[in-house]
Enzyme design. Sequence first.
Site, short mmCIF file in Angstrom:
data_model
loop_
_atom_site.label_atom_id
_atom_site.label_comp_id
_atom_site.label_asym_id
_atom_site.label_seq_id
_atom_site.Cartn_x
_atom_site.Cartn_y
_atom_site.Cartn_z
N GLY A 137 0.81 -1.20 0.00
CA GLY A 137 0.00 0.00 0.00
C GLY A 137 0.84 1.26 0.00
N CYS A 138 0.46 2.21 0.84
CA CYS A 138 1.13 3.50 0.90
C CYS A 138 2.58 3.38 1.38
CB CYS A 138 0.36 4.45 1.81
SG CYS A 138 -1.33 4.79 1.25
N ALA A 139 2.90 2.33 2.12
CA ALA A 139 4.27 2.15 2.61
C ALA A 139 5.23 1.77 1.50
CB ALA A 139 4.30 1.08 3.70
#
Length: 350
Positions: A137-139
């Site tokens: 995801g965003c990581a």
Amino acid sequence: MATLCRPAVSVPEYVITMEETLELARSRHAGHPQLGLALRLIENTGVRTRHLVRPVGETLAHPGFEERNRLYAAEAKARVPLVVRRALADGELTAAEIDVIIYVSCTGFMMPSLTAWLINTMGFASSTRQLPIAQLGCAAGGAAINRAHDFCTAYPEANALIVACEFCSLCYQPTDIGIGSLLSNGLFGDGVAAAVVRGTGGHGISLERNGSYLVPGTEDWIAYDVRATGFHFLLDKRVPGTMEPLAPALRSLADGHGWDASDLDFYIVHAGGPRILDDLSTFLHVKPEAFRHSRATLTEYGNIASAVVLDALRRLFDEGGAADRARGLLAGFGPGITAEMTLGRWSRTP
């Protein structure tokens, strides 16, 4: 030492404003018992504009998972090459000089990965390694920087290309009307970013140390429920408070490097929402101004998932960068709950 060069970033041409988002919420969910709360949460994000790969009407129609994924592949092929070319130019490299492509995306699925298509169409060598990352995801923006750092540490003469392609609007689900989903409808945007990490030479951030941290027992706080209609985003109400357990991990990484996380010269972090940045300011004891680049990305583009970190870094470059040898922290946050963290120094010597 590996150097992260200036990122190239592009956002699509279709724009939706905060005012338009609020009006859509009012008209489509007029009878929702928590509409007032949802509207307040959306307003509090501070997101003024977002960019979409398709017009708003088409996005709201939801033509089905098959068509959505077809659009994802087509839009990626149409939009990624220009950003890659700019990133290569900023890194003063050609496609043939890249040894690994790290491609991150959580908003569509392709197999083989877009990396294979890029190699076949843009002049990369057939021996170029491929590292697609789809489930962080965003990581994943932070993870891509870290994996590029690891690769260039193992192969000091090598060069890596990072590509982040996120079309969050293609994950819109009109039947999801929980508060977390309504908030997400006003938070996420679309964007593409790319950057070169050079094993030798280059101008930007000399990467020195990286690390990861998983907050125990939080794996269901940010998740996808995969159904026939596509990816249904699940967002737990506890997510905005995750900087309290993550800030010590950032501090620990810095301590292990002999640095003080409260006394660095620049901070480039994922802006999942305004509270993330506010809490980091509190728990790391740094001024809110330290996160101005991340906040600017959130305000102008919304949460563009894995591309946020690269866009915030691009803004630091555009500001003129930092003093030579200035110390900084980069971090991406995402499902797990996971933090991908990097320490580095600004390098002005090509």
